[in-house]
Design a protein around this motif. Structure first.
Motif, PDB file in Angstrom:
ATOM      1  N   SER A 138     -31.817  31.412  -4.304  1.00  0.00           N
ATOM      2  CA  SER A 138     -30.806  31.506  -3.255  1.00  0.00           C
ATOM      3  C   SER A 138     -31.004  30.420  -2.210  1.00  0.00           C
ATOM      4  O   SER A 138     -30.053  29.758  -1.785  1.00  0.00           O
ATOM      5  N   ALA A 139     -32.252  30.209  -1.801  1.00  0.00           N
ATOM      6  CA  ALA A 139     -32.540  29.189  -0.794  1.00  0.00           C
ATOM      7  C   ALA A 139     -32.233  27.796  -1.318  1.00  0.00           C
ATOM      8  O   ALA A 139     -31.725  26.936  -0.590  1.00  0.00           O
ATOM      9  N   ILE A 140     -32.521  27.574  -2.597  1.00  0.00           N
ATOM     10  CA  ILE A 140     -32.257  26.262  -3.199  1.00  0.00           C
ATOM     11  C   ILE A 140     -30.760  25.983  -3.228  1.00  0.00           C
ATOM     12  O   ILE A 140     -30.300  24.908  -2.840  1.00  0.00           O
ATOM     13  N   LEU A 141     -29.971  26.962  -3.678  1.00  0.00           N
ATOM     14  CA  LEU A 141     -28.522  26.770  -3.768  1.00  0.00           C
ATOM     15  C   LEU A 141     -27.897  26.584  -2.390  1.00  0.00           C
ATOM     16  O   LEU A 141     -26.979  25.786  -2.218  1.00  0.00           O
ATOM     17  N   ASP A 142     -28.384  27.315  -1.403  1.00  0.00           N
ATOM     18  CA  ASP A 142     -27.839  27.185  -0.051  1.00  0.00           C
ATOM     19  C   ASP A 142     -28.217  25.855   0.591  1.00  0.00           C
ATOM     20  O   ASP A 142     -27.536  25.385   1.502  1.00  0.00           O
ATOM     21  N   ALA A 143     -29.305  25.245   0.125  1.00  0.00           N
ATOM     22  CA  ALA A 143     -29.750  23.972   0.700  1.00  0.00           C
ATOM     23  C   ALA A 143     -28.991  22.781   0.134  1.00  0.00           C
ATOM     24  O   ALA A 143     -29.052  21.684   0.693  1.00  0.00           O
ATOM     25  N   LEU A 144     -28.263  22.985  -0.955  1.00  0.00           N
ATOM     26  CA  LEU A 144     -27.533  21.878  -1.571  1.00  0.00           C
ATOM     27  C   LEU A 144     -26.378  21.428  -0.682  1.00  0.00           C
ATOM     28  O   LEU A 144     -25.742  22.248  -0.021  1.00  0.00           O
ATOM     29  N   PRO A 145     -26.073  20.126  -0.663  1.00  0.00           N
ATOM     30  CA  PRO A 145     -24.932  19.647   0.139  1.00  0.00           C
ATOM     31  C   PRO A 145     -23.590  20.008  -0.482  1.00  0.00           C
ATOM     32  O   PRO A 145     -22.574  19.990   0.194  1.00  0.00           O
ATOM     33  N   GLN A 146     -23.576  20.343  -1.778  1.00  0.00           N
ATOM     34  CA  GLN A 146     -22.330  20.710  -2.440  1.00  0.00           C
ATOM     35  C   GLN A 146     -22.048  22.200  -2.283  1.00  0.00           C
ATOM     36  O   GLN A 146     -22.951  23.005  -2.066  1.00  0.00           O
ATOM     37  N   MET A 147     -20.779  22.546  -2.430  1.00  0.00           N
ATOM     38  CA  MET A 147     -20.382  23.941  -2.550  1.00  0.00           C
ATOM     39  C   MET A 147     -20.614  24.354  -3.998  1.00  0.00           C
ATOM     40  O   MET A 147     -20.124  23.694  -4.915  1.00  0.00           O
ATOM     41  N   VAL A 148     -21.362  25.416  -4.206  1.00  0.00           N
ATOM     42  CA  VAL A 148     -21.721  25.867  -5.549  1.00  0.00           C
ATOM     43  C   VAL A 148     -20.994  27.166  -5.858  1.00  0.00           C
ATOM     44  O   VAL A 148     -20.871  28.042  -4.996  1.00  0.00           O
ATOM     45  N   ARG A 149     -20.510  27.273  -7.070  1.00  0.00           N
ATOM     46  CA  ARG A 149     -19.855  28.500  -7.507  1.00  0.00           C
ATOM     47  C   ARG A 149     -20.299  28.819  -8.926  1.00  0.00           C
ATOM     48  O   ARG A 149     -20.592  27.919  -9.718  1.00  0.00           O
ATOM     49  N   ILE A 150     -20.347  30.094  -9.236  1.00  0.00           N
ATOM     50  CA  ILE A 150     -20.673  30.563 -10.581  1.00  0.00           C
ATOM     51  C   ILE A 150     -19.604  31.568 -10.979  1.00  0.00           C
ATOM     52  O   ILE A 150     -19.255  32.459 -10.194  1.00  0.00           O
ATOM     53  N   SER A 151     -19.063  31.402 -12.185  1.00  0.00           N
ATOM     54  CA  SER A 151     -17.991  32.273 -12.664  1.00  0.00           C
ATOM     55  C   SER A 151     -18.351  32.836 -14.025  1.00  0.00           C
ATOM     56  O   SER A 151     -19.155  32.255 -14.767  1.00  0.00           O
ATOM     57  N   ASP A 152     -17.716  33.959 -14.366  1.00  0.00           N
ATOM     58  CA  ASP A 152     -17.921  34.527 -15.695  1.00  0.00           C
ATOM     59  C   ASP A 152     -17.023  33.785 -16.694  1.00  0.00           C
ATOM     60  O   ASP A 152     -16.271  32.879 -16.305  1.00  0.00           O
ATOM     61  N   PRO A 153     -17.066  34.111 -17.983  1.00  0.00           N
ATOM     62  CA  PRO A 153     -16.290  33.358 -18.978  1.00  0.00           C
ATOM     63  C   PRO A 153     -14.792  33.327 -18.719  1.00  0.00           C
ATOM     64  O   PRO A 153     -14.108  32.385 -19.129  1.00  0.00           O
ATOM     65  N   SER A 154     -14.256  34.343 -18.037  1.00  0.00           N
ATOM     66  CA  SER A 154     -12.816  34.373 -17.768  1.00  0.00           C
ATOM     67  C   SER A 154     -12.446  33.557 -16.545  1.00  0.00           C
ATOM     68  O   SER A 154     -11.270  33.394 -16.236  1.00  0.00           O
ATOM     69  N   GLY A 155     -13.448  33.053 -15.821  1.00  0.00           N
ATOM     70  CA  GLY A 155     -13.190  32.300 -14.609  1.00  0.00           C
ATOM     71  C   GLY A 155     -13.314  33.127 -13.356  1.00  0.00           C
ATOM     72  O   GLY A 155     -13.126  32.615 -12.252  1.00  0.00           O
ATOM     73  N   ARG A 156     -13.634  34.423 -13.495  1.00  0.00           N
ATOM     74  CA  ARG A 156     -13.758  35.289 -12.326  1.00  0.00           C
ATOM     75  C   ARG A 156     -15.013  34.916 -11.545  1.00  0.00           C
ATOM     76  O   ARG A 156     -16.100  34.780 -12.103  1.00  0.00           O
ATOM     77  N   LEU A 157     -14.853  34.766 -10.243  1.00  0.00           N
ATOM     78  CA  LEU A 157     -15.954  34.343  -9.385  1.00  0.00           C
ATOM     79  C   LEU A 157     -17.065  35.379  -9.344  1.00  0.00           C
ATOM     80  O   LEU A 157     -16.819  36.572  -9.191  1.00  0.00           O
ATOM     81  N   GLU A 158     -18.309  34.905  -9.457  1.00  0.00           N
ATOM     82  CA  GLU A 158     -19.474  35.770  -9.339  1.00  0.00           C
ATOM     83  C   GLU A 158     -20.366  35.389  -8.157  1.00  0.00           C
ATOM     84  O   GLU A 158     -21.097  36.228  -7.650  1.00  0.00           O
ATOM     85  N   TYR A 159     -20.283  34.125  -7.747  1.00  0.00           N
ATOM     86  CA  TYR A 159     -21.173  33.702  -6.655  1.00  0.00           C
ATOM     87  C   TYR A 159     -20.651  32.431  -6.005  1.00  0.00           C
ATOM     88  O   TYR A 159     -20.093  31.562  -6.670  1.00  0.00           O
ATOM     89  N   ARG A 160     -20.829  32.343  -4.685  1.00  0.00           N
ATOM     90  CA  ARG A 160     -20.641  31.099  -3.939  1.00  0.00           C
ATOM     91  C   ARG A 160     -21.812  30.941  -2.989  1.00  0.00           C
ATOM     92  O   ARG A 160     -22.277  31.916  -2.405  1.00  0.00           O
ATOM     93  N   ASN A 161     -22.257  29.697  -2.802  1.00  0.00           N
ATOM     94  CA  ASN A 161     -23.364  29.492  -1.873  1.00  0.00           C
ATOM     95  C   ASN A 161     -22.853  29.381  -0.436  1.00  0.00           C
ATOM     96  O   ASN A 161     -21.644  29.361  -0.170  1.00  0.00           O
ATOM     97  N   LYS A 162     -23.785  29.289   0.483  1.00  0.00           N
ATOM     98  CA  LYS A 162     -23.461  29.290   1.912  1.00  0.00           C
ATOM     99  C   LYS A 162     -22.617  28.085   2.310  1.00  0.00           C
ATOM    100  O   LYS A 162     -21.806  28.154   3.243  1.00  0.00           O
ATOM    101  N   ARG A 163     -22.796  26.983   1.607  1.00  0.00           N
ATOM    102  CA  ARG A 163     -22.095  25.744   1.965  1.00  0.00           C
ATOM    103  C   ARG A 163     -20.578  25.921   1.918  1.00  0.00           C
ATOM    104  O   ARG A 163     -19.854  25.349   2.732  1.00  0.00           O
ATOM    105  N   PHE A 164     -20.085  26.741   0.987  1.00  0.00           N
ATOM    106  CA  PHE A 164     -18.642  26.967   0.891  1.00  0.00           C
ATOM    107  C   PHE A 164     -18.103  27.583   2.176  1.00  0.00           C
ATOM    108  O   PHE A 164     -17.073  27.165   2.708  1.00  0.00           O
TER     109      PHE A 164
END
Length: 316
Positions: free
Chosen positions: A52-78
């Motif tokens: 979690s700390a690593i993803l939040d430290a990234l300068p990019q907005m990070v997202r993770i989705s399931d196979p259908s495209g449904r959102l599962e996670y966004r980092n703090k940067r978003f």
């Protein structure tokens, strides 16, 4: 990026030979979060652990989705970028922060990649927390299980607004230069002394009467120079030691390749050097000055000859 695609409209039976990551990539996915229609932000538990700390430290907005495209996670940067609170902009609400002129195309491309399993890449504008729409580069890659089925999409969105502004400024500058060159009928020539390659603009070719496919060689140019001017031009523009001439400006006569017409041109150039003082490039211009030369002749004639008799004024 966009989420919540109609799962009935997608197929994930496609088998591929791709490297795979661990299915959850070290992320805990609660069973209840996998139920269709659940709030996307609760789908992944990243509240603890170094990931979690690593993803939040990234300068990019990070997202993770399931196979259908449904959102599962966004980092703090978003949330920092958009000014939204967690859970405020999810699912199709995400399209509300995309510029109206960009959303349809980016959304259609995301749907296509979900169908085909191809990597996603799109550039579009997103509303920043300041209210300004900023350009982002969105990418997403599928993650496969050992059977070749997509199990998750990992994506990033990078703010490229300043880069786009610089590219647009460069495009406008180049367009202005192109218009200026066309208006003044000024040709540009560029010689790379390291590789031996030469480039001439379209206007430079037009001045010499050359076809677009004509080679841009030393001989091509010298063949067009009037025989009485050729030795002088060759010595000035094609010196054996290019370091000996830093800049040059000459006028000469040419014989056009297409019509055989004799014309006057003015050409100038400058030698460019690398940090070691070695000549690496010559860059210059060429312009048809026939009208000016003819005007100079008429001015001289009017000053020295009687317009009625045609005799020298010293005799009239």
């Amino acid at each position: 990026m966009f989420e919540f695609i109609d799962e009935n409209d997608l197929s994930f039976e496609r088998k591929v030979d791709r490297p795979t990551l661990p299915q959850n990539f070290g992320i805990s996915v609660p069973e209840q979060a996998r139920t269709p229609g659940r709030v996307a932000s609760s789908a992944l538990d990243l509240s603890a652990g170094p990931l979690s700390a690593i993803l939040d430290a990234l300068p990019q907005m990070v997202r993770i989705s399931d196979p259908s495209g449904r959102l599962e996670y966004r980092n703090k940067r978003f949330y920092e970028f958009t000014g939204a609170t967690s859970g405020e902009i999810e699912a199709e609400d995400w399209k509300k922060v995309v510029h109206p002129g960009d959303g349809e195309g980016a959304w259609a491309e995301w749907r296509r990649c979900l169908r085909t399993g191809e990597e996603y890449e799109a550039r579009y504008r997103v509303r920043h927390h300041s209210g300004e729409y900023r350009w982002i580069l969105a990418r997403a890659n599928p993650n496969y299980d050992d059977k070749g089925n997509i199990v998750r999409w990992f994506g990033t969105s990078t703010d490229i607004h300043e880069q786009r502004r610089a590219e647009e400024a460069l495009r406008i500058s180049e367009e202005r230069l192109r218009l200026a060159l066309e208006t003044t009928a000024l040709g540009i020539w560029d010689a790379d002394l390291v590789t031996g390659t030469r480039e001439w603009t379209r206007e430079a070719r037009n001045i010499l009467g050359l076809a677009p496919e004509a080679p841009t060689t030393r001989e091509t140019f010298l063949d067009r120079v009037h025989p009485e001017d050729r030795t002088r031009m060759e010595a000035k523009f094609f010196a054996l030691q290019p370091e000996s001439i830093l800049s040059y400006q000459e006028e000469c006569r040419i014989i056009r390749a297409d019509t055989g017409e004799e014309r006057w041109v003015a050409t100038s150039g400058r030698t460019l050097f690398n940090t070691e003082g070695k000549a690496i490039r010559k860059l210059g211009t060429i312009q048809d000055i026939t009208a000016r030369k003819e005007g100079e002749v008429e001015t001289w004639r009017a000053a020295n000859y009687d317009t009625l008799t045609g005799l020298p004024k010293s005799l009239s």
